[in-house]
Design a protein around this motif. Structure first.
Motif, PDB file in Angstrom:
ATOM      1  N   MET A  61       0.823  -1.203   0.000  1.00 46.80           N
ATOM      2  CA  MET A  61       0.000   0.000   0.000  1.00 46.80           C
ATOM      3  C   MET A  61       0.861   1.257   0.000  1.00 46.80           C
ATOM      4  N   ALA A  62       0.466   2.236  -0.797  1.00 49.15           N
ATOM      5  CA  ALA A  62       1.177   3.502  -0.888  1.00 49.15           C
ATOM      6  C   ALA A  62       0.756   4.438   0.247  1.00 49.15           C
ATOM      7  N   ALA A  63       1.490   5.514   0.409  1.00 49.11           N
ATOM      8  CA  ALA A  63       1.140   6.532   1.399  1.00 49.11           C
ATOM      9  C   ALA A  63      -0.128   7.254   0.974  1.00 49.11           C
ATOM     10  N   ALA A  64      -0.783   7.871   1.953  1.00 48.42           N
ATOM     11  CA  ALA A  64      -2.070   8.515   1.699  1.00 48.42           C
ATOM     12  C   ALA A  64      -1.990   9.549   0.579  1.00 48.42           C
ATOM     13  N   ALA A  65      -0.875  10.248   0.472  1.00 43.79           N
ATOM     14  CA  ALA A  65      -0.747  11.303  -0.531  1.00 43.79           C
ATOM     15  C   ALA A  65      -0.757  10.765  -1.955  1.00 43.79           C
ATOM     16  N   ALA A  66      -0.509   9.468  -2.117  1.00 47.31           N
ATOM     17  CA  ALA A  66      -0.449   8.876  -3.452  1.00 47.31           C
ATOM     18  C   ALA A  66      -1.820   8.466  -3.985  1.00 47.31           C
ATOM     19  N   PHE A  67      -2.866   8.550  -3.161  1.00 53.51           N
ATOM     20  CA  PHE A  67      -4.195   8.117  -3.579  1.00 53.51           C
ATOM     21  C   PHE A  67      -4.852   9.186  -4.460  1.00 53.51           C
ATOM     22  N   GLU A  68      -5.387   8.736  -5.601  1.00 56.36           N
ATOM     23  CA  GLU A  68      -6.071   9.617  -6.540  1.00 56.36           C
ATOM     24  C   GLU A  68      -7.470   9.060  -6.801  1.00 56.36           C
ATOM     25  N   PRO A  69      -8.461   9.440  -6.000  1.00 56.79           N
ATOM     26  CA  PRO A  69      -9.801   8.855  -6.123  1.00 56.79           C
ATOM     27  C   PRO A  69     -10.431   9.012  -7.498  1.00 56.79           C
ATOM     28  N   GLY A  70     -10.257  10.160  -8.123  1.00 56.73           N
ATOM     29  CA  GLY A  70     -10.851  10.375  -9.435  1.00 56.73           C
ATOM     30  C   GLY A  70     -10.275   9.450 -10.485  1.00 56.73           C
ATOM     31  N   LEU A  71      -8.957   9.299 -10.476  1.00 58.31           N
ATOM     32  CA  LEU A  71      -8.315   8.403 -11.430  1.00 58.31           C
ATOM     33  C   LEU A  71      -8.677   6.951 -11.146  1.00 58.31           C
ATOM     34  N   ALA A  72      -8.770   6.610  -9.863  1.00 55.19           N
ATOM     35  CA  ALA A  72      -9.162   5.243  -9.504  1.00 55.19           C
ATOM     36  C   ALA A  72     -10.548   4.920 -10.060  1.00 55.19           C
ATOM     37  N   MET A  73     -11.487   5.848  -9.970  1.00 58.84           N
ATOM     38  CA  MET A  73     -12.829   5.620 -10.499  1.00 58.84           C
ATOM     39  C   MET A  73     -12.797   5.444 -12.019  1.00 58.84           C
ATOM     40  N   GLN A  74     -12.003   6.260 -12.690  1.00 55.60           N
ATOM     41  CA  GLN A  74     -11.894   6.166 -14.142  1.00 55.60           C
ATOM     42  C   GLN A  74     -11.315   4.816 -14.553  1.00 55.60           C
TER      43      GLN A  74
END
Length: 312
Positions: free
Chosen positions: A49-62
């Motif tokens: 798992m990456a650090a919290a700053a690496a999460f991109e919710p919009g890209l994940a949904m796409q």
């Protein structure tokens, strides 16, 4: 039989015919990454798992929508909505799985939905979802076997890799699945034999280091097993096998799945990391590769196979 005795398991498995049931699922379901975010509890024992700053919710949904479209071209695939209160729900295969026993397997139970017991409270919330339970019960007509209220961790097809064609299970023990949980899953899926083994320190799920593809090929990373010889022995059971390098494992090449007899699906990250020998093995086994960019979702410590709950 469920055992930690490798020799005893191999003696049975070598003579087990691929007549237990279909090697691939008849449908699949996903859970959308609504509320996709870094889950502190899950990160405590998931080194991928990456650090919290690496999460991109919009890209994940796409990317998840692209995954849904890609899988729908292989088999019927439905997608349930996510929930901001369950940030890991994009990986439903740990919580929900299905089993079907037919005359060839000698089983006597009706098709069933199996609900697992998650180690972390943040993931136990997923097991309470009434929409998924109701869909299987009211629409698909499945019985329900709920393991979520007993105390032993058993994170279903994250911890347990199943050869559905032969009725064989490979269960990696870690904090996410103990020996009692392995026994519960062995019974829940009605398997002929299950081999329980320790994962290497730092590994959390067997399906990151091992994949059985349509009952005829295997990907296994020996470094992901506490005893690498176990991975090598499993590989020798199949006509087509590749032992993954640590680099391939870290790119989620072991987190692949065959949802159709002639296709293996994996993330674009995994596909790019495959060594020439691994590619040749998949081609020799008759698999075309379906790859989907899941880089944003992989920040949560899982990849394509983790996103897919199979319906048998």
């Amino acid at each position: 039989m469920i055992t930690r005795d490798l020799d005893a398991f191999l003696a049975l498995a070598r003579d087990t015919a691929p007549d237990f049931g279909p090697g691939t699922a008849r449908a699949a379901f996903l859970v959308a990454p609504d509320g996709f975010a870094h889950a502190v509890e899950s990160a405590s024992d998931n080194r991928y798992m990456a650090a919290a700053a690496a999460f991109e919710p919009g890209l994940a949904m796409q990317q998840h929508r692209a995954l849904h479209a890609a899988l729908s071209r292989q088999l019927p695939t439905v997608c349930f909505a996510g929930d901001a209160g369950t940030p890991d729900a994009v990986f439903p295969n740990n919580v929900f799985a299905s089993a079907r026993a037919d005359a060839r397997s000698g089983g006597a139970f009706a098709p069933r939905l199996v609900i697992g017991r998650m180690r972390h409270p943040v993931r136990r919330r997923e097991a309470a979802r009434q929409d998924i339970r109701g869909w299987f019960r009211e629409v698909a007509g499945y019985a329900e076997l709920d393991l979520s209220t007993q105390p032993h961790a058993c994170e279903l097809t994250g911890a347990l890799v199943i050869d559905r064609a032969r009725g064989l299970g490979y269960c990696g023990l870690s904090e996410r699945c103990d020996a009692a949980g392995a026994a519960l899953m062995h019974e829940a899926f009605g398997l002929r034999a299950t081999l329980a083994f320790d994962l290497a320190p730092g590994e959390y799920h067997a399906n990151v280091v091992l994949a059985v593809l349509a009952g005829r090929a295997v990907l296994a990373c020996p470094e992901g097993f506490a005893v690498p010889a176990v991975a090598q022995a499993i590989a020798r059971l199949y006509p087509h096998a590749a032992l993954l390098s640590a680099a391939e494992r870290d790119a989620f090449a072991g987190n692949a799945i065959a949802l159709a007899p002639g296709t293996v699906s994996m993330s674009a990250t995994a596909a790019c990391a495959l060594r020439p020998g691994t590619r040749r093995m998949l081609e020799a086994a008759g698999f075309a590769t379906c790859q989907v960019d899941l880089s944003a979702i992989e920040a949560a410590g899982g990849s394509l196979r983790c996103c897919v709950a199979e319906v048998f």
